[in-house]
Design an enzyme around this catalytic site. Structure first.
Site, PDB file in Angstrom:
ATOM      1  N   ASP A 129       1.211  -1.332  -0.108  1.00  0.00           N
ATOM      2  CA  ASP A 129       0.034  -0.292  -0.222  1.00  0.00           C
ATOM      3  C   ASP A 129       0.870   1.230  -0.055  1.00  0.00           C
ATOM      4  OD1 ASP A 129      -2.486   1.750   0.217  1.00  0.00           O
ATOM      5  OD2 ASP A 129      -3.428   0.162   1.883  1.00  0.00           O
TER       6      ASP A 129
ATOM      7  N   ASP B 202      -9.513   3.324  -3.300  1.00  0.00           N
ATOM      8  CA  ASP B 202     -10.405   2.593  -2.782  1.00  0.00           C
ATOM      9  C   ASP B 202     -12.023   2.480  -3.493  1.00  0.00           C
ATOM     10  OD1 ASP B 202      -8.317   2.013  -1.469  1.00  0.00           O
ATOM     11  OD2 ASP B 202      -9.242   1.869   0.394  1.00  0.00           O
TER      12      ASP B 202
END
Length: 687
Positions: A186, A245
């Site tokens: 991430d 996201d």
């Protein structure tokens, strides 16, 4: 051309660069900033000086599997039992056989502090037997195991779990020792360290660690598209996130799809665009919307990582996720991502070249009402031929077409077909297209007139053709012209008029109708095809000046979350907005939307003006740019310049005299959708 350092030079300097940047920020070294002893940012002395070459055998087709984040986030239900349960379901419900293989953990699997040796410590409550035991269990099912960390000092969760920045080689070795097959890396808390350097360092660490264990690791660069990884990450990872996201709603899925579609040229075997995980089965969208989600991710050659808790998912979710014909589109070995042929009016045509020479074509309807969407085999890239095989991948039916590919697609729906040249096309029944007038409106008690058309798209005739129209209980529907014919030759049409009587007590809203055609093929097959139609029952606005937020909208398309009445747009669930506030001024009435947005109202040719005060809501600070437009029956009647959050509310007024429908449109200002919370304040219509 910009010349980058060699890989070996990059992984030697990144630790020093990270330490310098963190030191300048007052955070110390990456390891110390995470609250643990520093692990070496460069490989041990015994490691080779040059990074090993990327294993070209990894992810030759987009990875398929599971990730828990969309369904559990950091809740207690994310634990060892869940992971093992998902692995069992993969085998028991046929998902493994369909191609799903990775069972991946996301954030929150680790304790907030490293141990005294700088190692990651699995949460003993969630994973009492440790990560290796879970990986071994997943492997025992013939599946693969994945894990998560971040290219920063901490992961993305607010609890502050340790990230990998400054610990790349130590963490990668732990992962390899545990038997990890897939790493999601991430982008949170990265302390401003250059993205390419951060992700290259972990690439080298992962590769070196995998060589010590003999287990290669698929590397997912979850960088959110901030630094355009599609331009530099081939040869670094096997896939890279292209967007932020995803959320379990139509607006989120649509926005992400639109960002990913233009990047087709960067995808291929071993290097994939990743528009984030699947939401199928989480409950925030309809079955039609989930089929569109799965269809479009497949035609975009996207990774297919299930984001729902399969222990709770409905049977319909398994039917979608297990459709092997659609999966075959995603997993085609040629590795082409579908490209956009057209997208006018939210009617999308996307075509994907397949290894066998066929083309998969998606007819995708962005709109909230049924739409006819059409293209041709030639436009999809196929050579000229007398006839083509048309395979519907959701209906699992075959037909022949002379070259036209068209259908009436339900609201938010997708028709997914595979088209190929086939010498035996004449043995297939002809494809019949059924459609009706779009945008039909009627007031309660009125009789609406509708025309349907049945068209033979094939080279062979359809025999004993009949068409019927059905609607809600209590509605009276009758044909006003012929509704059957003994034969319909290729290219011919059967056109039928209909009267639809709307009961006087019918509430406003959209009501579905169904056109059904029955016919025979030359070989005696009895076939049925159907298509949706709709009637919107409307009420004309009252005389005088009326707030539009007090009236029912014909349709409302919104970039994030639903349109809100008399509050701002909160991006998620209905009712999550705040008081409409533009430039410090609070408004009691109006609409809160998020670009790209289009809201339609019935004016009934009885109104003259629409007025409003418009701007970006203060809740997003300095972010966002938008432009407002008012349309009357398809013609732009008024518009603003691009507005920013620094501006006070701006007036807008439009003459809508004689218009049947008024549409309120908000665009993203030309710079993409980001925090575009737009308000139609004090919005009124004069009739």
């Amino acid at each position: 051309m910009r010349h980058l350092p060699t890989r070996s030079t990059r992984h030697r300097v990144v630790g020093a660069l990270a330490a310098a940047l963190l030191g300048a920020a007052g955070l110390g070294t990456p390891a110390l900033a995470a609250g643990a002893p520093a692990a070496p940012a460069a490989p041990p002395a015994a490691a080779p000086a040059a990074a090993p070459q990327l294993d070209e055998g990894l992810a030759l087709t987009p990875p398929m599997g599971f990730n828990n984040w969309n369904s559990t986030h950091c809740r207690a239900e994310f634990n060892e039992a869940m992971v093992k349960g998902i692995a069992g379901i993969f085998v028991e419900r046929g998902l493994k056989a369909a191609g799903y293989q990775y069972v991946n953990l996301d954030d929150c699997w680790v304790l907030p502090q490293r141990d005294t040796n700088g190692k990651l410590v699995p949460d003993p409550v969630r994973f009492p037997n440790g990560i290796k035991a879970v990986a071994d269990y997943v492997h025992s099912k013939g599946l693969k195991f994945g894990i998560y960390t971040s290219a920063g000092t901490k992961t993305c969760n607010t609890a502050g779990f340790p990230g990998g920045l400054g610990h790349e080689y130590s963490d990668a070795q732990q992962f390899a020792d545990w038997g990890v097959d897939y790493l999601k890396y991430d982008n949170c808390n990265n302390q401003g360290v250059d993205a390419e350097l951060r992700y290259n360092t972990m690439r080298d660490a992962v590769k070196a660690a995998a060589e010590t264990t003999g287990r290669p690791i698929v590397y997912n660069i979850c960088e959110w598209g901030q630094n355009k990884p599609w331009e530099w990450a081939t040869g670094v990872g096997q896939l890279w996130r292209t967007t932020g996201d995803i959320s379990d709603n139509w607006g989120s899925m649509l926005s992400i799809m639109k960002k990913n579609l233009p990047l087709a040229q960067y995808a291929g075997p071993g290097h994939w665009n990743d528009p984030d995980m699947l939401e199928v089965g989480n409950g925030g969208m309809t079955g039609t919307e989930y089929r569109s989600h799965f269809s479009m991710w497949s035609i975009m050659a996207s990774p297919l990582l299930i984001g729902s808790d399969l222990r709770k998912a409905p049977a319909a979710a398994f039917e979608i996720l297990g459709n092997r014909e659609v999966i075959a589109v995603d997993q085609d070995p040629l590795g082409k991502q579908g490209t956009v042929i057209s997208s006018e009016g939210g009617r999308w045509v996307v075509a994907k070249e397949m290894a066998d020479g066929s083309r998969t074509v998606a007819l995708f309807n962005e709109n909230s009402s049924p739409q006819r969407i059409a293209t041709t085999a030639e436009a999809a890239g196929l050579p000229d031929a007398a006839g083509y095989r048309l395979r519907d991948l959701w209906q699992h039916t075959d037909a022949n077409t002379a070259g036209t590919i068209s259908a009436t697609v339900p609201a938010h729906g997708t028709v997914l077909v595979r088209v190929s040249t086939d010498r035996k096309w004449a043995l297939l029944p002809p494809a019949l297209e059924v459609n009706a007038d779009e945008g039909l409106m009627a007031e309660a008690g009125e009789t609406a007139e509708l025309t349907s058309t049945v068209t033979d798209l094939g080279r062979t005739p359809a025999l004993a053709v009949s068409v019927s129209l059905t609607g809600p209980e209590g509605w009276r529907i009758k044909a006003t012209s012929r509704s059957a014919t003994p034969a319909l030759a290729g290219g011919s049409r059967l056109t039928t008029g209909w009267e639809v009587v709307v009961p006087r007590t019918t509430p406003t809203g959209s009501y579905g109708l169904t056109l059904t055609t029955k016919y025979h093929s030359l070989t005696g097959q009895r076939l049925t095809t159907s298509a949706p139609a709709s009637v919107h029952v409307v009420v004309a606005p009252p005389a005088g000046r009326t707030y539009l937020s007090d009236l029912g909208a014909l349709s409302a398309e919104n970039g994030w979350g639903p349109m809100e009445k008399d509050t701002s747009n909160g991006e998620s669930k209905a009712g999550d907005g705040k008081p409409i506030t533009i430039g410090g001024q609070v408004f009691a009435k109006g609409l809160g939307v998020h670009a790209a947005s289009a809201v339609a109202y019935y004016a009934g040719r009885r109104c003259t003006t629409v007025t409003a005060q418009v701007g970006l809501d203060d809740e997003k600070g300095a972010k966002g740019t938008v432009a407002f437009e008012i349309w009357a029956d398809g013609k732009k009647a008024a518009s603003t310049d691009v507005l920013t959050n620094a501006m006070p509310a701006q007036p807008i007024s439009a003459d809508v005299s004689g218009a049947k429908v008024v549409r309120l449109v908000v665009t993203d200002g030309g710079d993409g959708v980001d925090s575009d919370h737009a308000d139609w304040a004090d919005l009124r219509i004069g009739c």
